[in-house]
Design an enzyme around this catalytic site. Structure first.
Site, short mmCIF file in Angstrom:
data_model
loop_
_atom_site.label_atom_id
_atom_site.label_comp_id
_atom_site.label_asym_id
_atom_site.label_seq_id
_atom_site.Cartn_x
_atom_site.Cartn_y
_atom_site.Cartn_z
CE LYS A 9 66.21 54.23 171.83
NZ LYS A 9 67.02 53.20 171.17
CG ASP A 64 64.45 51.00 171.02
OD1 ASP A 64 64.10 52.05 170.45
OD2 ASP A 64 65.51 50.86 171.63
CG ASP A 83 63.53 55.48 169.63
OD1 ASP A 83 62.58 54.92 170.21
OD2 ASP A 83 64.43 54.85 169.04
NE ARG A 136 63.82 47.71 162.44
CZ ARG A 136 64.85 46.94 162.78
NH1 ARG A 136 64.83 45.65 162.52
NH2 ARG A 136 65.92 47.46 163.35
CE LYS A 169 63.72 56.07 163.63
NZ LYS A 169 64.63 55.10 164.27
CD GLU A 201 61.80 53.83 166.79
OE1 GLU A 201 62.26 52.84 167.38
OE2 GLU A 201 62.51 54.77 166.42
N1 BES Z 1 66.76 55.25 166.95
C1 BES Z 1 67.29 53.96 167.22
C2 BES Z 1 68.64 53.73 166.54
C3 BES Z 1 69.83 54.28 167.25
C4 BES Z 1 70.24 53.73 168.45
C5 BES Z 1 70.56 55.29 166.71
C6 BES Z 1 71.35 54.22 169.09
C7 BES Z 1 71.68 55.77 167.34
C8 BES Z 1 72.09 55.25 168.53
C9 BES Z 1 66.32 52.89 166.73
O1 BES Z 1 65.00 53.22 166.78
C10 BES Z 1 66.51 51.71 167.63
O2 BES Z 1 66.22 51.85 168.78
N2 BES Z 1 67.02 50.62 167.08
C11 BES Z 1 67.30 49.46 167.81
C12 BES Z 1 66.80 48.28 167.01
C13 BES Z 1 66.82 46.97 167.75
C14 BES Z 1 65.82 46.99 168.88
C15 BES Z 1 66.51 45.86 166.77
C16 BES Z 1 68.82 49.38 168.00
O3 BES Z 1 69.55 49.71 167.08
O4 BES Z 1 69.22 49.01 169.08
ZN ZN Z 2 64.37 55.12 166.64
MG MG Z 3 64.02 52.69 168.60
#
Ligand code: BES
Ligand code: ZN
Ligand code: MG
Length: 505
Positions: free
Chosen positions: A281, A351, A274, A355, A269, A353
């Site tokens: 966020k 968010d 992000d 996947r 990835k 994204e």
């Molecule tokens: N890059 C983040 C995952 C992440 C979040 C890593 C916080 C480390 C700390 C990813 O893109 C994301 O935002 N995932 C969301 C998914 C949700 C919206 C289903 C998450 O994990 O909150």
């Molecule tokens: Zn992300």
């Molecule tokens: Mg994200």
């Protein structure tokens, strides 16, 4: 940068400034300490006075004269070489970490460290040399590019690894391999630590080209929006188009001489920042999201090392690189998108994204490379931090053999993985009423790391051995592991290099 050499001389005969002595909790009766006693008659009572007990994490430095020169004796506690899940190897890496950080802070020019008896660790001596050397190089990494005072002022100490001479060729080769792997790891860390205004998709793709240019047998191809459209990469594009920065899709290819070699494809990835996109966020969650390309950086580092180590396996590294930003062109909630394999998804949250870009990259890997093994590595879910914290990468796979191989490589190298359940109980969590699936799990199901993996599962063809690695907790800011330092850890490189080097169809 520290330089590491092997020495054939026994320990005390080396003419160096620093002597690192690893001591177990029963050190009072050890041969090492009685030897030092001869030199330094009161050493045992001094250690006792300073409450040095040889416990893991304990250290003590003594400045003394040896051969009429001011010398540093660095005592490092190593506990009792606890043989649980290869914890003793990890303890050794951290002992090396403690030693290097100490030598560095004292600006010691040269030092010697004894490689312990390898039987205790259940590995051959070259492997031990390799693990110690990699840990030493990793301890020496620090991100100073934007520190006006510090940058360019590297410690250039020499570290000698003292071993007996039983396996001369093996340990020399092991040290060479360690140098290759460590350089790749530290390069991965540097990329992940670089700020997102500089480390854009274009910048990262240029780094990949540069690496391929410098290593024989590594090919690099890069394409952008136009070709992504031709391939029908709706997942990649829906994240990409929200940003002013053009996304890049990087393909690194290592081809062995052997023609009928198996193929391993690794996908990382590469979200260079992000923001969450339209599902923005909150500010405090956004800080640190430059690290969201750590998977891609690990793929680059792995390919860099692999191309120099030259296994008889074809290895393909794929890095979808995008910036996830909100704008008038950005993907939004309720959108329905179509991926390269024709499947569709409803966007519930922009968010989620990672996947989306991984889905197309998985399709691409299978369409053009027909891999025997497919592994993706991604900072995919915040949930992963709740599940496993910072010391284990989450491993999701339905292939038990692959799971075991990755676990063994993880324990050996320190990039440890832990399996999460991956049965169909979680499958319905990503149902959508308008598309083939939704891009985020129904909240009642919780288990965000597992439901994310189920999303990806839709893009893996039947019969392909696939594993998903969630490195959200392990890619940076790991507390309490001295050799990993403060920022990016380069997680994945040690694991994947070891896995690929040992892989047999
Ligand atoms: N890059 C983040 C995952 C992440 C979040 C890593 C916080 C480390 C700390 C990813 O893109 C994301 O935002 N995932 C969301 C998914 C949700 C919206 C289903 C998450 O994990 O909150
Ligand atoms: Zn992300
Ligand atoms: Mg994200």
């Amino acid at each position: 940068m520290v330089s590491i050499e092997l020495t054939k001389k026994i320990y005390w005969d080396n003419n160096v400034e620093g002597y690192v002595i690893l001591l177990t909790e029963d050190f009072e009766s050890s041969a090492d300490i009685s030897f030092i006693e001869k030199f330094y008659p009161h050493v045992l009572s001094i250690l006792k006075k300073h409450k040095f007990k040889g416990k893991v994490g304990q250290s003590f430095t003594l400045t003394a004269l040896k051969n009429e020169k001011l010398s540093q004796f660095v005592f490092i506690g190593v506990g009792m070489w606890d043989r649980v899940w290869h914890q003793e190897l990890e303890d050794l890496r951290r002992a090396v970490g403690a030693a290097v950080l100490k030598l560095k802070s004292l600006e010691v020019e040269s030092a010697v460290i004894q490689v312990p008896e390898h039987n205790v660790f259940g590995v051959e001596q070259p492997e031990l040399v390799k693990q110690m050397a990699i840990a030493a190089f990793m301890s020496d990494y620090k991100f100073t590019t934007f520190k006006s005072e510090e940058k360019g002022k590297d410690w250039s100490g020499r570290l000698l690894l003292a071993t007996d001479v039983r396996n001369d060729a093996g340990r020399e080769a092991a040290l060479e391999q360690a140098k290759i792997v460590a350089k790749a790891i530290n390069h991965t860390r540097h990329l992940a630590d670089m700020p997102p205004n500089i480390a854009t998709p274009t910048y990262v793709s240029e780094q990949a080209k540069k690496i391929a240019g410098g290593v024989q047998g590594l090919k690099c191809a890069v394409f952008g929006r136009e070709l992504a459209e031709e391939f029908g990469m709706g997942g990649f594009l829906t994240v990409d188009v929200g940003s002013e920065q053009e996304g890049k899709f990087v393909v690194l290819e290592y081809e062995p001489e052997q023609k009928d070699a198996p193929t391993i494809a690794i996908v990382g990835k590469g979200v260079t920042f992000d923001s969450g996109g339209i599902s923005l966020k909150p500010a405090s969650y956004m800080t640190g999201m430059k690290f969201d390309m750590s998977g891609a950086a690990a793929v680059m580092g792995t390919m860099q090392a692999i191309a120099q180590l030259k296994p008889s396996v074809r290895v393909v590294g794929l890095m979808p690189l995008v910036e996830n930003m909100p704008s008038g062109r950005a993907g939004k909630q309720d959108d329905v998108i179509t991926f390269m394999n024709g499947k569709t998804a409803e966007i519930v949250n922009t968010d989620a994204e990672g996947r989306l870009i991984l889905a197309d990259a998985l399709c691409y890997a299978q369409k053009f490379y027909d891999p025997d093994i497919l592994i993706d590595v991604a900072t995919l879910t915040g949930s992963c931090l709740h599940a496993l914290g910072h010391s284990y990468t989450a491993l999701l796979t339905k292939d038990e053999k692959l799971s075991e191989l990755l676990r063994v490589s993880g324990d050996m190298t320190g990039d440890r993985v832990w399996p999460l359940p991956f049965d169909d109980d979680f499958k319905d969590a990503i149902k959508s009423s308008v598309a083939d699936m939704s891009n985020s799990g129904t909240p009642t199901y919780k288990a965000g790391t597992i439901t994310a993996a189920f999303f990806l599962n839709n893009f893996v063809e039947k019969g392909v051995s696939w594993a998903h690695l969630d490195i959200a907790g392990t890619a940076d800011g790991v507390p309490g592991v001295n050799y990993l330092g403060k920022g990016a850890t380069g997680v994945g490189v040690r694991l994947l290099v070891d896995f690929v080097m040992k892989y047999k169809r």
